[in-house]
Design a protein around this motif. Sequence first.
Motif, PDB file in Angstrom:
ATOM      1  N   ARG A 145      34.439  46.287  45.012  1.00 41.42           N
ATOM      2  CA  ARG A 145      33.092  46.372  44.447  1.00 41.42           C
ATOM      3  C   ARG A 145      32.732  47.841  44.337  1.00 41.42           C
ATOM      4  O   ARG A 145      32.728  48.565  45.329  1.00 41.42           O
ATOM      5  CB  ARG A 145      32.068  45.649  45.337  1.00 41.42           C
ATOM      6  CG  ARG A 145      30.638  45.736  44.796  1.00 41.42           C
ATOM      7  CD  ARG A 145      29.648  45.168  45.798  1.00 41.42           C
ATOM      8  NE  ARG A 145      28.285  45.181  45.279  1.00 41.42           N
ATOM      9  CZ  ARG A 145      27.424  46.196  45.421  1.00 41.42           C
ATOM     10  NH1 ARG A 145      27.807  47.296  46.059  1.00 41.42           N
ATOM     11  NH2 ARG A 145      26.195  46.108  44.929  1.00 41.42           N
ATOM     12  N   SER A 146      32.443  48.305  43.135  1.00 35.26           N
ATOM     13  CA  SER A 146      32.094  49.702  42.934  1.00 35.26           C
ATOM     14  C   SER A 146      30.717  49.984  43.516  1.00 35.26           C
ATOM     15  O   SER A 146      29.930  49.064  43.791  1.00 35.26           O
ATOM     16  CB  SER A 146      32.100  50.035  41.443  1.00 35.26           C
ATOM     17  OG  SER A 146      30.985  49.423  40.801  1.00 35.26           O
ATOM     18  N   ALA A 147      30.407  51.270  43.685  1.00 34.71           N
ATOM     19  CA  ALA A 147      29.096  51.648  44.193  1.00 34.71           C
ATOM     20  C   ALA A 147      27.983  51.166  43.278  1.00 34.71           C
ATOM     21  O   ALA A 147      26.860  50.917  43.720  1.00 34.71           O
ATOM     22  CB  ALA A 147      29.027  53.167  44.361  1.00 34.71           C
ATOM     23  N   GLY A 148      28.306  50.990  41.988  1.00 38.61           N
ATOM     24  CA  GLY A 148      27.319  50.487  41.038  1.00 38.61           C
ATOM     25  C   GLY A 148      27.184  48.984  41.021  1.00 38.61           C
ATOM     26  O   GLY A 148      26.338  48.439  40.299  1.00 38.61           O
ATOM     27  N   GLY A 149      28.027  48.278  41.787  1.00 39.24           N
ATOM     28  CA  GLY A 149      27.898  46.828  41.909  1.00 39.24           C
ATOM     29  C   GLY A 149      28.864  46.002  41.096  1.00 39.24           C
ATOM     30  O   GLY A 149      28.780  44.770  41.098  1.00 39.24           O
ATOM     31  N   ALA A 150      29.816  46.637  40.402  1.00 45.76           N
ATOM     32  CA  ALA A 150      30.777  45.895  39.588  1.00 45.76           C
ATOM     33  C   ALA A 150      31.941  45.403  40.445  1.00 45.76           C
ATOM     34  O   ALA A 150      32.565  46.177  41.171  1.00 45.76           O
ATOM     35  CB  ALA A 150      31.298  46.788  38.466  1.00 45.76           C
ATOM     36  N   PHE A 151      32.222  44.091  40.353  1.00 42.93           N
ATOM     37  CA  PHE A 151      33.321  43.491  41.098  1.00 42.93           C
ATOM     38  C   PHE A 151      34.585  43.434  40.251  1.00 42.93           C
ATOM     39  O   PHE A 151      34.536  43.138  39.059  1.00 42.93           O
ATOM     40  CB  PHE A 151      32.971  42.057  41.521  1.00 42.93           C
ATOM     41  CG  PHE A 151      32.159  41.958  42.778  1.00 42.93           C
ATOM     42  CD1 PHE A 151      32.769  41.835  44.012  1.00 42.93           C
ATOM     43  CD2 PHE A 151      30.776  41.989  42.710  1.00 42.93           C
ATOM     44  CE1 PHE A 151      32.021  41.739  45.175  1.00 42.93           C
ATOM     45  CE2 PHE A 151      30.013  41.889  43.869  1.00 42.93           C
ATOM     46  CZ  PHE A 151      30.636  41.769  45.095  1.00 42.93           C
ATOM     47  N   THR A 152      35.726  43.704  40.896  1.00 46.46           N
ATOM     48  CA  THR A 152      37.039  43.496  40.295  1.00 46.46           C
ATOM     49  C   THR A 152      37.849  42.646  41.252  1.00 46.46           C
ATOM     50  O   THR A 152      38.032  43.029  42.415  1.00 46.46           O
ATOM     51  CB  THR A 152      37.768  44.833  40.057  1.00 46.46           C
ATOM     52  OG1 THR A 152      36.961  45.672  39.237  1.00 46.46           O
ATOM     53  CG2 THR A 152      39.114  44.596  39.392  1.00 46.46           C
ATOM     54  N   GLU A 153      38.298  41.474  40.793  1.00 49.34           N
ATOM     55  CA  GLU A 153      39.119  40.609  41.636  1.00 49.34           C
ATOM     56  C   GLU A 153      40.594  40.943  41.399  1.00 49.34           C
ATOM     57  O   GLU A 153      40.986  41.381  40.318  1.00 49.34           O
ATOM     58  CB  GLU A 153      38.868  39.131  41.328  1.00 49.34           C
ATOM     59  CG  GLU A 153      37.491  38.641  41.712  1.00 49.34           C
ATOM     60  CD  GLU A 153      36.441  38.939  40.656  1.00 49.34           C
ATOM     61  OE1 GLU A 153      36.750  38.801  39.452  1.00 49.34           O
ATOM     62  OE2 GLU A 153      35.326  39.341  41.034  1.00 49.34           O
ATOM     63  N   TYR A 154      41.404  40.712  42.437  1.00 45.93           N
ATOM     64  CA  TYR A 154      42.831  41.014  42.324  1.00 45.93           C
ATOM     65  C   TYR A 154      43.650  40.017  43.128  1.00 45.93           C
ATOM     66  O   TYR A 154      43.339  39.743  44.288  1.00 45.93           O
ATOM     67  CB  TYR A 154      43.140  42.429  42.823  1.00 45.93           C
ATOM     68  CG  TYR A 154      44.601  42.774  42.688  1.00 45.93           C
ATOM     69  CD1 TYR A 154      45.140  43.122  41.458  1.00 45.93           C
ATOM     70  CD2 TYR A 154      45.452  42.712  43.793  1.00 45.93           C
ATOM     71  CE1 TYR A 154      46.487  43.419  41.323  1.00 45.93           C
ATOM     72  CE2 TYR A 154      46.800  43.001  43.667  1.00 45.93           C
ATOM     73  CZ  TYR A 154      47.315  43.352  42.426  1.00 45.93           C
ATOM     74  OH  TYR A 154      48.653  43.629  42.292  1.00 45.93           O
ATOM     75  N   ALA A 155      44.709  39.500  42.502  1.00 45.04           N
ATOM     76  CA  ALA A 155      45.677  38.644  43.185  1.00 45.04           C
ATOM     77  C   ALA A 155      47.059  39.246  42.992  1.00 45.04           C
ATOM     78  O   ALA A 155      47.465  39.537  41.853  1.00 45.04           O
ATOM     79  CB  ALA A 155      45.633  37.225  42.629  1.00 45.04           C
ATOM     80  N   ALA A 156      47.779  39.461  44.083  1.00 42.29           N
ATOM     81  CA  ALA A 156      49.131  40.012  43.994  1.00 42.29           C
ATOM     82  C   ALA A 156      50.048  39.029  43.279  1.00 42.29           C
ATOM     83  O   ALA A 156      49.828  37.807  43.320  1.00 42.29           O
ATOM     84  CB  ALA A 156      49.663  40.313  45.391  1.00 42.29           C
ATOM     85  N   PRO A 157      51.090  39.514  42.612  1.00 44.39           N
ATOM     86  CA  PRO A 157      52.021  38.613  41.925  1.00 44.39           C
ATOM     87  C   PRO A 157      52.642  37.591  42.874  1.00 44.39           C
ATOM     88  O   PRO A 157      53.022  37.918  43.998  1.00 44.39           O
ATOM     89  CB  PRO A 157      53.082  39.569  41.375  1.00 44.39           C
ATOM     90  CG  PRO A 157      52.399  40.900  41.285  1.00 44.39           C
ATOM     91  CD  PRO A 157      51.447  40.930  42.441  1.00 44.39           C
ATOM     92  N   LYS A 158      52.716  36.353  42.413  1.00 45.52           N
ATOM     93  CA  LYS A 158      53.357  35.261  43.143  1.00 45.52           C
ATOM     94  C   LYS A 158      52.794  35.109  44.556  1.00 45.52           C
ATOM     95  O   LYS A 158      53.526  34.881  45.520  1.00 45.52           O
ATOM     96  CB  LYS A 158      54.873  35.467  43.195  1.00 45.52           C
ATOM     97  CG  LYS A 158      55.523  35.501  41.825  1.00 45.52           C
ATOM     98  CD  LYS A 158      57.030  35.694  41.919  1.00 45.52           C
ATOM     99  CE  LYS A 158      57.662  35.738  40.524  1.00 45.52           C
ATOM    100  NZ  LYS A 158      59.125  35.937  40.594  1.00 45.52           N
ATOM    101  N   SER A 159      51.475  35.239  44.683  1.00 43.60           N
ATOM    102  CA  SER A 159      50.836  35.163  45.999  1.00 43.60           C
ATOM    103  C   SER A 159      50.000  33.907  46.136  1.00 43.60           C
ATOM    104  O   SER A 159      49.418  33.408  45.177  1.00 43.60           O
ATOM    105  CB  SER A 159      49.932  36.391  46.217  1.00 43.60           C
ATOM    106  OG  SER A 159      48.882  36.406  45.272  1.00 43.60           O
ATOM    107  N   ALA A 160      49.943  33.403  47.374  1.00 44.05           N
ATOM    108  CA  ALA A 160      49.042  32.311  47.701  1.00 44.05           C
ATOM    109  C   ALA A 160      47.678  32.842  48.109  1.00 44.05           C
ATOM    110  O   ALA A 160      46.655  32.162  47.966  1.00 44.05           O
ATOM    111  CB  ALA A 160      49.626  31.463  48.834  1.00 44.05           C
TER     112      ALA A 160
END
Length: 289
Positions: free
Chosen positions: A71-86
């Motif tokens: 979450r940036s200081a300005g409030g923007a969220f970025t989601e991330y999932a690693a490759p082939k991850s549960a």
Amino acid sequence: MNLPRLVAAAFVVLLLHSSMMYAAQTASCIFETFSAPSGYSFSQIQGVSDDGAVVGQLMDNKTLQFVAFKRSAGGAFTEYAAPKSAATWLYGRNATGVSAGFYQDSAYPGHIHGFLLRGSAFTVVNHPNAVNTWLFDVNLLGGAVGSFSAGAYVTKGFRLVNGKYTTIGYPNAQVTYALGINDNGDVVGTYASSLVSNGFLWKNGSFSTINYPYAKYGTVLTAVNNSSVIVGNYLSDKSFGFIYENGVFKNIVYSGAKYTMAGGINNNGLISGEIFLIGNTLGYTAVCK
């Protein structure tokens, strides 16, 4: 194997208990709170970088999958999932925008791998000969800390600098989690051989135990900044975050919360963590004195 609950054996599950607070000072804090993005709930909120970006983990409310977030200081969220991850976690982030975390394989038997993430560049970090590797934090110089499974029932911490691993294992402890590192190379975390956890500072190769007084289930130190200010959580029937500076503990308290946990602290003194309310969990950043 469910990793949030594996790491929880050291500290996360214990955080779900409730307690009488030790009569320490209460810090004076100015909080900024934030909610999880639409469709998600907070699982864990951990580190905060010098630019105010916060990292942690979300749960998808529909699929129940755990994904990492920034979450940036300005409030923007970025989601991330690693490759082939549960499941994927982010725990720490340095001043140049490199994040540290770990993920669990989607394929059986679900091994754990550490990783570094700079933008879209994904680098896997596996401790040599370890079945599982967790990466928790990275400093400005690229020094990273984490833990690895050293045997069937033993977990040790490590520091990784320029490809060289240095083991961080508290003497005779069954588990050692190295959770935070500052730009001076000081490391904080927790060790245990029972249900009671102990906080530690590892400096110049030597351990110092730092325990919040009378914490029923012990202490977890989660982060340290370049001014040697430490944040952590003490574990009792109710668990709370604290600041530790110059030998003094100060509780982090959000008015009206069931409890308030600390995840990280940056070099500007900004603290990140979670606020547990009845029926709701919020993230926060705070400046405390």
